[in-house]
Each structure stands twice: as C-alpha cells, then as structure tokens.
Write a protein that holds these residues in place. Structure first.
Motif, short mmCIF file in Angstrom:
data_model
loop_
_atom_site.label_atom_id
_atom_site.label_comp_id
_atom_site.label_asym_id
_atom_site.label_seq_id
_atom_site.Cartn_x
_atom_site.Cartn_y
_atom_site.Cartn_z
N GLN A 252 0.85 -1.19 0.00
CA GLN A 252 0.00 0.00 0.00
C GLN A 252 0.89 1.24 0.00
O GLN A 252 1.86 1.32 0.76
CB GLN A 252 -0.90 0.03 1.23
N GLU A 253 0.55 2.19 -0.85
CA GLU A 253 1.31 3.43 -0.91
C GLU A 253 0.35 4.58 -1.19
O GLU A 253 -0.31 4.60 -2.23
CB GLU A 253 2.38 3.34 -2.02
N ASP A 254 0.30 5.53 -0.23
CA ASP A 254 -0.62 6.67 -0.37
C ASP A 254 -2.04 6.18 -0.62
O ASP A 254 -2.75 6.68 -1.51
CB ASP A 254 -0.18 7.59 -1.52
N GLU A 255 -2.42 5.18 0.18
CA GLU A 255 -3.76 4.59 0.12
C GLU A 255 -4.07 3.94 -1.23
O GLU A 255 -5.23 3.72 -1.57
CB GLU A 255 -4.82 5.65 0.45
N GLN A 256 -3.03 3.64 -1.98
CA GLN A 256 -3.21 2.96 -3.26
C GLN A 256 -2.54 1.58 -3.20
O GLN A 256 -1.49 1.41 -2.59
CB GLN A 256 -2.60 3.77 -4.41
N HIS A 257 -3.21 0.63 -3.85
CA HIS A 257 -2.66 -0.73 -3.90
C HIS A 257 -1.67 -0.81 -5.05
O HIS A 257 -2.01 -0.55 -6.20
CB HIS A 257 -3.79 -1.74 -4.11
N LYS A 258 -0.45 -1.16 -4.75
CA LYS A 258 0.61 -1.22 -5.76
C LYS A 258 1.07 -2.69 -5.94
O LYS A 258 1.04 -3.49 -5.00
CB LYS A 258 1.80 -0.37 -5.35
N GLN A 259 1.54 -2.98 -7.17
CA GLN A 259 2.06 -4.32 -7.47
C GLN A 259 3.30 -4.21 -8.35
O GLN A 259 3.42 -3.30 -9.18
CB GLN A 259 1.00 -5.16 -8.20
N TYR A 260 4.21 -5.15 -8.11
CA TYR A 260 5.41 -5.21 -8.95
C TYR A 260 5.68 -6.68 -9.27
O TYR A 260 5.73 -7.52 -8.36
CB TYR A 260 6.61 -4.60 -8.21
N TYR A 261 5.86 -6.98 -10.56
CA TYR A 261 6.04 -8.36 -10.99
C TYR A 261 7.52 -8.69 -11.11
O TYR A 261 8.31 -7.90 -11.63
CB TYR A 261 5.32 -8.60 -12.32
N CYS A 262 7.89 -9.91 -10.66
CA CYS A 262 9.28 -10.33 -10.64
C CYS A 262 9.44 -11.70 -11.29
O CYS A 262 8.52 -12.53 -11.26
CB CYS A 262 9.80 -10.40 -9.20
#
Length: 234
Positions: A24-34
């Motif tokens: 969570q960042e600034d009330e936003q759901h973030k995703q990063y693919y690896c």
C-alpha cells in the motif's frame, strides 16, 4: 492476465513473471512483478507491509520462458507476437488434429465404405491402413508392420495373448501377409505357414537377391527353395 503481467523482456530474453510483490502506498494498492523469488524479496524489503505471492504459471506458457529473440527495435511487441503465435500453435495441437491425423481418420471412413475386394486392392491402399498396435483385433482387420501389410484371419486380443506381436512366431498363427498380383504391389517374401497364405499363380514377391518374382504355380516354397515355381520380372 495481461502480457505485462505474464512476461517481460530483459535484454532480448523473454522471462515469465513468477512472483508479485504487493503493498500500500498513499492509500493505493501497488504491485510489482518479478521473474524470481530473490528479485521479489529484494523489492519487498523496500516496503514494511509488502507481501510476496507466487504466480501460478499455466503449463501452456512454460515454453516461452528463457527464449532469446533476435535483435529488434521493439522487443516487447515482437515478444507478444511470438507468444501469440506459440499460444495459437499450442491450442491447435491440443484441440485440432494434425493433417496426418485427419487424413488417417478420413482413410478409416473411406476404407469402411469402399471395402477392397482382393489383396491387390488392399495393397494399393496400404498407406491408409494403420501401423499395428496392441489391442483387440477382429478377423479381417488390416495393419502394417515390418514392411508388410497383414490381414488378421483369427480374432484375438493381445491382452489375453501378449505373444502375438509382429516379431514373435505366434504372429503367423493369427495374421497372414497380403500378396499382390502386380510388380508394384510386390512385398518381401514371407515364409508360408499353411494353406491360408500360400503363394498363388500370378502373385508377386521380392526375394533376398532384390529381384521381383512372379509366381508361376501355387507353391509353399520361396524362389530360393523351389525356383521352378517362380520367374524373375525384368
């Protein structure tokens, strides 16, 4: 799943994503693919509440992992084209029979309709008959094995009689080789086992010397054993 969630292009190598880091960042759901767990763990260490979840890879996608594509101006676009072509090929192979498989199915339909009348006609169509396999074989069944086309004259099931294989002497008790009446349908001579498979006058065979022979009279013997019954076809 979108392409950008399935794979990436690193350099000119296509790699499947296998982990996703979420936070969570600034009330936003973030995703990063690896592409591997080490990369995922390194990225997740940046965020206190980050989680690492494995991505379930469809078996049909495995083939693309690690493919190196040619030098290109638009590597991701080309990678997508390669993937789409491969996915289409995989779907075709899974659900759509090959031309050879379809031709074999059509051959079965035609053979059941045409019903060849004699050995010569059967040999002329022999490319349409299947290769012998284990299983239940009714009388009249025709197959190819060891360079010959055979007709079953005694029903049997290899589950009950496992010795009835083309390389076993028991084979000849249940199968007979077909004899053609033209040089084009000549096949290597098969030793005669009984009245059911003798060579009749006008039938052809290929002997060990490589010559094609025409049978001059009904015989149980080969051109080598009884040459009087055979003549070489020039």
């Amino acid at each position: 799943m979108k392409y950008e969630e399935k794979f990436c292009v690193q350099g000119l190598t296509i790699l499947l994503y296998r982990y996703v880091v979420a936070w969570q960042e600034d009330e936003q759901h973030k995703q990063y693919y690896c592409v591997d767990k080490q990369e995922a763990n390194q990225y997740s260490d940046r965020y206190d509440d980050a989680t690492v979840q494995p991505i379930e890879v469809d078996p049909s996608d495995e083939w693309i992992d690690g493919i190196t594509i040619p030098e290109t101006t638009h590597p991701m676009d080309d990678a997508i084209k390669i993937y789409e072509a491969g996915e289409n090929a995989w779907l075709n192979s899974k659900y759509i029979p090959s031309a050879e498989q379809s031709a074999q199915a059509l051959a079965g339909i035609l053979l059941n309709t045409i019903k060849p009348e004699n050995d010569t006609q059967k040999l002329e169509l022999s490319g349409l008959y299947p290769v012998w396999v284990e299983g239940n074989h009714p009388s009249g069944d025709i197959c190819n094995a060891r360079g010959q086309t055979w007709e079953c004259y005694q029903s049997h099931d290899t589950a009950t009689y496992p010795d009835i294989t083309p390389d076993n002497p028991a084979w000849y008790t249940f199968w007979r080789s077909l004899h053609g009446t033209s040089p084009e349908t000549a096949r290597p001579f098969v030793p005669v086992q009984g009245s059911h498979d003798i060579y009749h006058s006008g039938e052809y065979a290929i002997w060990e010397d490589g010559n094609v022979y025409r049978c001059r009279q009904d015989t149980n013997f080969s051109p080598g054993e009884y040459p009087q019954a055979w003549e070489v076809v020039e």
